[in-house]
Design a protein around this motif. Structure first.
Motif, PDB file in Angstrom:
ATOM      1  N   ARG A 102       0.809  -1.217   0.000  1.00  0.00           N
ATOM      2  CA  ARG A 102       0.000   0.000   0.000  1.00  0.00           C
ATOM      3  C   ARG A 102       0.838   1.261   0.000  1.00  0.00           C
ATOM      4  O   ARG A 102       0.329   2.338  -0.283  1.00  0.00           O
ATOM      5  CB  ARG A 102      -0.951  -0.020   1.190  1.00  0.00           C
ATOM      6  CG  ARG A 102      -0.320  -0.309   2.533  1.00  0.00           C
ATOM      7  CD  ARG A 102      -1.378  -0.509   3.586  1.00  0.00           C
ATOM      8  NE  ARG A 102      -0.805  -0.762   4.898  1.00  0.00           N
ATOM      9  CZ  ARG A 102      -1.447  -0.522   6.040  1.00  0.00           C
ATOM     10  NH1 ARG A 102      -2.676  -0.029   6.004  1.00  0.00           N
ATOM     11  NH2 ARG A 102      -0.883  -0.776   7.191  1.00  0.00           N
ATOM     12  N   THR A 105       0.901   9.496  -0.861  1.00  0.00           N
ATOM     13  CA  THR A 105       0.610   8.222  -1.504  1.00  0.00           C
ATOM     14  C   THR A 105       1.379   8.118  -2.822  1.00  0.00           C
ATOM     15  O   THR A 105       1.714   9.125  -3.452  1.00  0.00           O
ATOM     16  CB  THR A 105      -0.886   8.056  -1.781  1.00  0.00           C
ATOM     17  OG1 THR A 105      -1.340   9.172  -2.566  1.00  0.00           O
ATOM     18  CG2 THR A 105      -1.680   7.994  -0.488  1.00  0.00           C
ATOM     19  N   ALA A 155      -2.090   3.852  -6.008  1.00  0.00           N
ATOM     20  CA  ALA A 155      -3.435   4.417  -5.855  1.00  0.00           C
ATOM     21  C   ALA A 155      -4.275   4.143  -7.086  1.00  0.00           C
ATOM     22  O   ALA A 155      -5.448   3.746  -6.999  1.00  0.00           O
ATOM     23  CB  ALA A 155      -3.352   5.919  -5.592  1.00  0.00           C
ATOM     24  N   PHE A 191      -5.126   0.222  -7.412  1.00  0.00           N
ATOM     25  CA  PHE A 191      -6.243  -0.214  -6.576  1.00  0.00           C
ATOM     26  C   PHE A 191      -7.567   0.351  -7.085  1.00  0.00           C
ATOM     27  O   PHE A 191      -8.607  -0.306  -6.979  1.00  0.00           O
ATOM     28  CB  PHE A 191      -6.017   0.209  -5.123  1.00  0.00           C
ATOM     29  CG  PHE A 191      -4.879  -0.492  -4.440  1.00  0.00           C
ATOM     30  CD1 PHE A 191      -4.370  -1.688  -4.925  1.00  0.00           C
ATOM     31  CD2 PHE A 191      -4.294   0.039  -3.291  1.00  0.00           C
ATOM     32  CE1 PHE A 191      -3.320  -2.338  -4.300  1.00  0.00           C
ATOM     33  CE2 PHE A 191      -3.247  -0.603  -2.656  1.00  0.00           C
ATOM     34  CZ  PHE A 191      -2.761  -1.795  -3.159  1.00  0.00           C
ATOM     35  N   PRO A 224     -10.521  -2.738  -8.358  1.00  0.00           N
ATOM     36  CA  PRO A 224     -11.006  -2.910  -6.973  1.00  0.00           C
ATOM     37  C   PRO A 224     -11.420  -4.341  -6.659  1.00  0.00           C
ATOM     38  O   PRO A 224     -11.359  -4.764  -5.503  1.00  0.00           O
ATOM     39  CB  PRO A 224     -12.192  -1.944  -6.899  1.00  0.00           C
ATOM     40  CG  PRO A 224     -12.641  -1.789  -8.320  1.00  0.00           C
ATOM     41  CD  PRO A 224     -11.392  -1.850  -9.138  1.00  0.00           C
ATOM     42  N   GLN A 263      -5.973  -0.267   0.843  1.00  0.00           N
ATOM     43  CA  GLN A 263      -6.014   1.015   0.143  1.00  0.00           C
ATOM     44  C   GLN A 263      -4.628   1.640   0.170  1.00  0.00           C
ATOM     45  O   GLN A 263      -3.799   1.313   1.025  1.00  0.00           O
ATOM     46  CB  GLN A 263      -7.024   1.954   0.792  1.00  0.00           C
ATOM     47  CG  GLN A 263      -6.746   2.264   2.245  1.00  0.00           C
ATOM     48  CD  GLN A 263      -7.794   3.167   2.860  1.00  0.00           C
ATOM     49  OE1 GLN A 263      -8.605   3.770   2.160  1.00  0.00           O
ATOM     50  NE2 GLN A 263      -7.792   3.260   4.171  1.00  0.00           N
ATOM     51  N   THR A 312      -1.801   4.062   1.074  1.00  0.00           N
ATOM     52  CA  THR A 312      -1.552   4.883   2.255  1.00  0.00           C
ATOM     53  C   THR A 312      -0.298   5.718   2.028  1.00  0.00           C
ATOM     54  O   THR A 312       0.552   5.371   1.200  1.00  0.00           O
ATOM     55  CB  THR A 312      -1.355   4.017   3.511  1.00  0.00           C
ATOM     56  OG1 THR A 312      -0.261   3.116   3.298  1.00  0.00           O
ATOM     57  CG2 THR A 312      -2.607   3.211   3.815  1.00  0.00           C
TER      58      THR A 312
END
Length: 553
Positions: A381, A483, A488, A491, A495, A503, A505
């Motif tokens: 992430r 991020t 980002a 994802f 999804p 998610q 981070t």
């Protein structure tokens, strides 16, 4: 895991237990000490042939709190008032026994009545050991052990199913098999709650061919246990004492179980654990430090970090009694290692102390598209591809390096460009790993609004970066907590391929710079270079293509 002989009810009989441990060189004495509150035994040394067995003086043995040193006859004595464990602290130049899967057998678990059946644990715990043996003996083998060596460092393989264990096998395990090392270590979350997979997991990891030391994480718990006392029953049966130590060269490896179970989840799924070393293990460390020369290297391994940028004040994400630990270690040369957060971080909490949160083998818990290989991309992430690290010890000095479990084995960073003019839309203007073929040049009139984002996968506060376009002078880049646009977007685009809690981070190892707005249309060579946490040079290049007018070639 050792193939255990069992009685008819699935538990080891006392005779079978002693015989199995004796076969591993752990228990020689078979007579029982009636009502004894003291463990005693002998540490022996032998050569690789198993002959010339003799008592070994000066070896440290512990019950997880007190520490004894063997006398001239190789004998030790330790308090053992109830359930507990005795483990030998391997000295340099010797090896502890290993089972068929290369799991080191360094401890004897003493649990006269075994794991209480009344607990209703889902996974099998410790069999009845009966009364304390009159002699708990350990046999070490003399080996050639250089002071310079490498160690493979895993954390959080965390397969939730047999299918995900396939992913561990076909990524990190396959890559680690090609790395020369003295031994390997896993910093917890060997599994993801299904403890029935330990046998297969150990058989797979064992094929790397190295002694493989492990410590438990929060997903290695017996979650039906009412409290911490019985929360490691399956771990103890499979691996042995969850907190222990050993020496290799001039480095002391201290393996601390710092996950404290607080009771079954209410509601189901709640995080009823915290990062906590506890008084007993802190006392063990204090006693051990009294035996360690002040100029030796201490490698402290745990699951939950001492520090993390991800959840800096959450007791599920940090070790709440870290101050007491740091006080004990003051003035020492310490590398402390952890996992748990599925991020990669470097912290320097005190002079001489380096805390390294390691890359997770499972990355984003085996999330992400798997269109090419059938294995999820598993980018963490914070944007780091899933992988592991290698620790290189040279006397009392050390370095670590990151190894991706997939892709190019020497991949160190990702360079991409994003536009501030996209009004919050999910759009990455340039990717080194394209998503759905998206790889457009940057329009010249968008240069002033375009940020170059570089993720140095194992970067930290001591990493420095510059960038250079063509023959222009190099310019400094700024470390920025944010991020990674790549992960980002990944994802957001896929999804359905990720776990529900995954998610992007903020990452602690992102560097940014604004592109110059006077670049001419055409292709430009862009070079990013600098030094990593250890001052080693790092470098990567890409092609920056500029369009003369927005949207036109």
């Amino acid at each position: 895991m050792t193939r255990e002989p069992t009685s008819g009810d699935g538990r080891l009989t006392r005779r079978e237990t002693v015989a199995a441990l004796a076969g591993l060189g752990l228990v020689a004495g078979r007579a029982e000490a009636q009502g004894a509150a003291e463990a005693t035994g002998i540490v022996y040394a032998t050569d690789v042939t198993g002959v010339d067995r003799a008592p070994l003086p000066g070896v440290l043995v512990s019950n997880g709190r007190e520490i004894a040193r063997t006398d001239d006859q190789g004998r030790y004595r330790l308090p053992m008032p109830g359930d507990g464990a005795v483990f030998v602290i391997k000295p340099p130049g010797y090896a502890v026994p290993r089972d068929a899967d290369n799991v080191p057998r360094y401890s004897y678990i003493h649990q006269p009545d075994g794991t209480p059946a009344s607990l209703g644990l889902r996974y099998r715990g410790v069999a009845q050991t009966g009364k304390l043996p009159a002699s708990i003996d350990f046999t070490l083998t003399r080996v050639d052990e250089p002071a310079d060596f490498d160690v493979v460092l895993f954390t959080d393989p965390q397969p939730e199913s047999r299918f995900e264990l396939d992913h561990v096998r076909d990524t990190a395990i396959a890559r680690a098999m090609a790395i020369p090392a003295a031994f390997g270590m896993t910093m917890g979350d060997v599994l993801f709650d299904d403890l029935s997979l330990y046998g297969r997991s150990n058989r797979i990891v064992g094929q790397i061919g190295l002694p493989w030391y492990s410590l438990p994480g929060n997903h290695d718990l017996n979650m039906q246990a009412p409290d911490a006392r019985y929360s490691r029953e399956t771990w103890k049966r499979v691996f042995g004492a969850p907190t222990y130590a050993f020496r290799h060269g001039r480095a002391w490896f201290v393996m601390l179980d710092n996950v404290e179970w607080l009771g079954p989840p209410v509601p189901v799924g709640a995080n009823t654990y915290r990062g906590h070393i506890g008084e007993r293990s802190l006392t063990f460390l204090r006693n051990l430090l009294a035996e360690i020369p002040r100029d030796d290297l201490i490698v402290l391994a745990m699951h939950i970090p001492l520090f993390t940028d991800t959840t800096p004040d959450d007791p599920h994400g940090i070790t709440i009694d870290r101050t007491a630990l740091l006080d004990l270690l003051a003035g020492r040369k310490v590398l402390s290692l952890s996992g748990h957060t599925h991020t990669t971080e470097h912290h320097y909490p005190a002079e001489g102390h380096h805390h390294h949160v390691l890359t997770a083998v499972s990355g984003s818990w085996w999330s992400g598209p798997d269109t090419r290989t059938g294995i999820p991309s598993a980018d963490s992430r914070d944007g780091t591809p899933n992988g592991f690290h290698v620790l290189s010890v040279r006397g009392t000095d050390y370095t670590t390096r990151y190894v991706p479990a997939q892709g190019q084995p020497d991949e160190t960073m990702r360079i991409l460009f994003e536009s501030a003019a996209r009004s919050g839309a999910v759009e990455v203007l340039r990717l080194t790993r394209p998503v759905q073929g998206l790889r457009p040049p940057v329009p010249q009139d968008a240069l002033a609004d375009t940020t170059m984002v570089v993720n140095v996968f194992d970067g930290g506060p001591r990493t420095n970066l510059t960038f250079r376009i063509g023959d222009r002078p190099a310019q400094a880049m700024t470390q920025t907590r944010r991020t990674d646009p790549f992960v980002a977007e990944l994802f957001a685009r896929y999804p359905e391929t990720k776990k529900s809690w995954v998610q992007a981070t903020p990452s602690s190892h992102i560097w940014t710079a604004q592109l110059p707005d006077d670049l001419a249309p055409g292709a430009h060579r862009l070079t990013v270079e600098g030094t990593d946490e250890y001052g080693r040079p790092i470098r990567s290049c890409t092609v920056l293509e500029i369009l003369g007018e927005r949207g036109r070639g």
